[in-house]
Scaffold this motif. Structure first.
Motif, short mmCIF file in Angstrom:
data_model
loop_
_atom_site.label_atom_id
_atom_site.label_comp_id
_atom_site.label_asym_id
_atom_site.label_seq_id
_atom_site.Cartn_x
_atom_site.Cartn_y
_atom_site.Cartn_z
N SER A 607 -38.88 -0.63 5.94
CA SER A 607 -39.89 -1.68 6.08
C SER A 607 -38.64 -3.02 6.35
O SER A 607 -37.56 -3.27 5.90
CB SER A 607 -40.55 -2.26 4.87
N TYR A 608 -39.17 -3.99 7.39
CA TYR A 608 -38.09 -5.02 7.80
C TYR A 608 -38.10 -5.84 6.46
O TYR A 608 -37.12 -6.60 6.41
CB TYR A 608 -39.08 -5.81 8.85
N GLU A 609 -39.14 -5.91 5.47
CA GLU A 609 -38.92 -6.74 4.40
C GLU A 609 -37.84 -6.74 3.52
O GLU A 609 -37.47 -7.18 2.79
CB GLU A 609 -40.36 -6.49 3.32
N MET A 610 -37.01 -5.37 3.70
CA MET A 610 -35.82 -5.04 2.98
C MET A 610 -34.80 -6.20 3.40
O MET A 610 -33.80 -6.26 2.70
CB MET A 610 -35.31 -3.63 3.46
N PHE A 643 -34.50 -17.83 5.29
CA PHE A 643 -33.45 -17.17 4.73
C PHE A 643 -33.61 -15.61 5.12
O PHE A 643 -34.65 -14.99 5.09
CB PHE A 643 -33.00 -17.38 3.16
N ALA A 644 -32.23 -14.77 5.02
CA ALA A 644 -32.27 -13.46 5.17
C ALA A 644 -31.41 -13.02 4.00
O ALA A 644 -30.72 -13.63 3.30
CB ALA A 644 -31.88 -12.93 6.39
N LYS A 645 -31.57 -11.65 3.53
CA LYS A 645 -30.61 -11.22 2.44
C LYS A 645 -30.14 -9.85 2.92
O LYS A 645 -30.41 -8.92 3.64
CB LYS A 645 -32.06 -10.55 1.59
N ARG A 646 -28.74 -9.80 2.67
CA ARG A 646 -27.86 -8.60 2.91
C ARG A 646 -28.03 -7.72 1.96
O ARG A 646 -28.61 -7.65 1.10
CB ARG A 646 -26.44 -9.20 2.91
#
Length: 681
Positions: A607-610, A643-646
């Protein structure tokens, strides 16, 4: 009443029955529980019946709050009712429409009806509560209502499965079971299989249903088999803690959270017609009342279902016989001893051009070109009992003549008396038409085979090429099909990747067909091309796979374009991610791996949500869902605070561009993610 009589009555009452004795007798011998409480809800007195139905001794009740006799969920509401009653005391008789429940000492609840009265004292209002246990009444009502609704619904059911479906659903609704299924006798008449009808309170029980569909129980095994053999209901408090010997589906029961189970036989004339099995999520000790309700319904169902079963069998038998007659491509007719048609099938209507209504009751011989010859054949049937391949010709109302071979035999009643003739006319003209049609079909197939743009081939399962059309020959770089067949004695050598054809063969044997199978193929000149194969199994009369037939397409240019596209997006300074409607990642570029810290294999299919912080997931999912409904190129601007998450969990600010791409599988979103950490700083 005269004064003298009143005086005598008062003397009698005073001397023979004192008021306190009379009250105590009524109080203690009342068939209902009587509880007296003060205006604060404290129990002052309780009779013997109150001790019996609530399970407390009198001393355990006196000076305690009446709340101990009320289920916790009703206590707050009860306190309000008590205050209102004290403020405005009045007599309330039994039979109110309120759903009231009592609470026993052991924690069990039971339905009650309550009448209220009051006595005014110098210390305030005293409330007299008469409590009646209406469990049996409720059960009878439930049974009666369930029986009435079921009886009406089942009587109106079109077939046995519909009747079972109604029974399962209504019993689940009325008694609180989460799952219901029916088990019926299998085709072998010795084992028990799951009926196609079932019901469940939620989709979480679908896995259990699939397990049931695969099960077959012998008599005495499993819950259905034991109930069938014993002809008695069986209750299991918790199916998840017993052995597989007793409950073979225990593993899937645990996975689905199933606990209590009940099996009830539907019996008629001492024969078990079906077994109803019910399951619920909670563990529960045997509830005799519930068993009684379902069993009572099952008894009623037995007689109704017996009737339905007989009706269905008769209907099926008649339908089967009629279908056999109508399914025949040959004209069929029954004829009386005096030569009058009594019944015909559709094929007879078609060959004569006369409707069934007009054919019945007419002389059969008038539809042949030679009526005398037809009657001669009919007499032969009565003399010999049978006639075979008797040549005749039937004339259609349009004038068209159909040559037939007439076959007939007499049929008799139970007394052995001849009632008529059953006749069949084999249309030999159709055979000629079929032969011509086959010839045309083969020519048509050959034309398609020879001129198709895609390669068409047949091969044996061990790799010998049987046939190949010109397109297939051209794709593989040969000059003719003969050269290809002679040169390639083992199709495995065509595949550039070792084991690739073996993979194809295994898929064909397993599934009977394969779609969109990609492979690298060696051409005659040694060059390699990408191909797409769609194929199916060829089987012999026993069902054994003997070969493969399919189509092959050269997709080298497509693969080259895909590779070039990947190179193109890998050159982008931004992360490029493609997702489907379910937000599953379909494609990424190199910068995506670098920016987020995941490998491509870890991203594809997930999932893109990761890649999103938890606090944005819901809002982003809603945005994407709306986007799919109205796709267009959009920019999620800075004011949205994206925001994005690594992979490490660290977050960074981003700009996100979204663009729709239409594919054969539907809309795909291509997302361009740019790290704007430096820009924000």
């Amino acid at each position: 009443m005269k004064d003298e009589d009143k005086t005598k009555e008062n003397i009698f009452t005073a001397k023979i029955i004192k008021p306190e004795v009379l009250f105590k007798s009524i109080f203690n011998f009342s068939p209902d529980a009587i509880i007296i409480v003060n205006n604060e809800g404290i129990i002052l007195q309780a009779n013997a019946q109150a001790e019996k139905i609530f399970g407390y001794a009198e001393k355990e009740l006196i000076n305690r709050s009446v709340d101990i006799l009320i289920p916790e969920r009703f206590r707050k509401r009860h306190d309000e009712h008590l205050k209102n009653f004290i403020a405005k005391p009045h007599i309330r008789l039994m039979g109110s429409e309120l759903e009231l429940y009592g609470l026993r000492k052991d924690g069990t609840e039971f339905p009650v009806d309550i009448a209220l009265g009051f006595i005014g004292t110098e210390n305030g209002i005293i409330v007299l509560s008469t409590v009646r246990d209406i469990t049996e009444h409720k059960i009878r009502d439930t049974q009666m209502n369930l029986l009435l609704s079921l009886t009406q619904a089942i009587n109106e059911a079109a077939d046995l499965n519909t009747a079972l479906d109604i029974s399962l659903n209504k019993i689940c609704e009325a008694t609180g079971w989460n799952y219901g299924e029916a088990w019926v006798l299998g085709k072998d008449k010795r084992s028990y299989v799951c009926s196609p009808v079932w019901c469940a309170s939620d989709s979480g029980l679908s896995k259990f249903r699939k397990s049931s569909e695969k099960c077959v129980f012998q008599g005495g095994t499993g819950l259905p088999g034991r109930v069938w053999s014993s002809k008695k209901a069986e209750w299991i408090p918790d199916v998840s803690i017993i052995s597989e010997d007793i409950y073979p589906r225990v593993t899937v029961a645990k996975e689905c959270g199933v606990r209590a189970g009940l099996g009830v036989p539907i019996i008629s004339d001492d024969e078990v017609l079906a077994v109803l099995v019910y399951l619920m999520y909670e563990c529960q000790k045997k509830d005799k009342h519930m068993v009684d309700i379902v069993s009572a319904v099952a008894i009623q169902l037995g007689s109704i279902m017996r009737k339905k079963l007989v009706e269905e069998r008769l209907r099926a038998s008649a339908l089967y016989a009629r279908n056999l007659i109508e399914a025949s491509v040959d004209p069929l007719a029954t004829i009386s001893p005096d030569g009058i048609i009594t019944d015909v099938n559709k094929a007879t209507e078609e060959v004569t051009g006369v409707s069934r209504e007009k054919l019945i009751g007419s002389d059969f011989s008038e539809y042949f070109t030679e009526p005398d010859k037809a009657r001669e054949g009919y007499r032969h049937v009565f003399e010999k009992g049978i006639i075979r391949d008797y040549p005749l010709a039937i004339r259609h109302t349009s004038g068209e003549v159909t040559d037939v071979l007439y076959n007939a035999t007499v049929y008799r009643n139970e007394a052995g008396e001849v009632e008529g003739v059953f006749a069949a006319a084999r249309d030999i003209t159709e055979y000629k038409r079929m032969e011509e049609a086959i010839r045309i079909s083969e020519a048509k197939y050959r034309g398609i085979f020879e001129n198709a743009a895609e390669g068409i081939f047949q091969s044996t399962i061990d790799g010998h090429i049987i046939s190949a059309n010109p397109a297939c020959v051209r794709i593989l770089g040969y000059d003719s099909a003969e050269e290809l067949i002679a040169s390639v004695t083992d199709a495995r050598k065509l595949y550039a990747e070792a084991g690739r054809r073996l993979h194809l063969v295994r898929s064909i044997k397993s599934d009977g067909t394969v779609s969109d199978f990609e492979a690298i193929i060696n051409r005659k000149d040694g060059s390699k091309i990408w191909v797409l194969i769609n194929a199916h199994a060829l089987e012999d009369s026993t069902g054994k796979v003997t070969g493969i037939e399919g189509m092959v397409m050269d997709i080298t240019n497509r693969k080259r374009a895909q590779k070039n596209f990947q190179v193109l997006i890998d050159g982008s300074p931004d992360a490029i991610i493609a997702v489907d409607r379910n937000f599953n990642i379909l494609l990424t570029n190199t910068h995506t791996e670098k920016l987020f810290g995941y490998s491509r294999l870890e991203l594809i299919g997930n999932s893109y949500e990761m890649l999103l912080p938890d606090r944005f997931k819901f809002k982003h999912a809603k945005y994407c869902s709306e986007y799919f409904d109205n796709p267009s190129t959009r920019l999620m601007a800075l004011h949205m605070g994206a925001f994005a998450k690594r992979r490490t969990g660290s977050e960074f600010p981003v700009e996100i561009n979204m663009s729709p791409v239409e594919t054969a599988e539907g809309i795909v979103i291509v997302i361009d993610v740019r790290d704007i950490t430096e820009k924000k700083e």
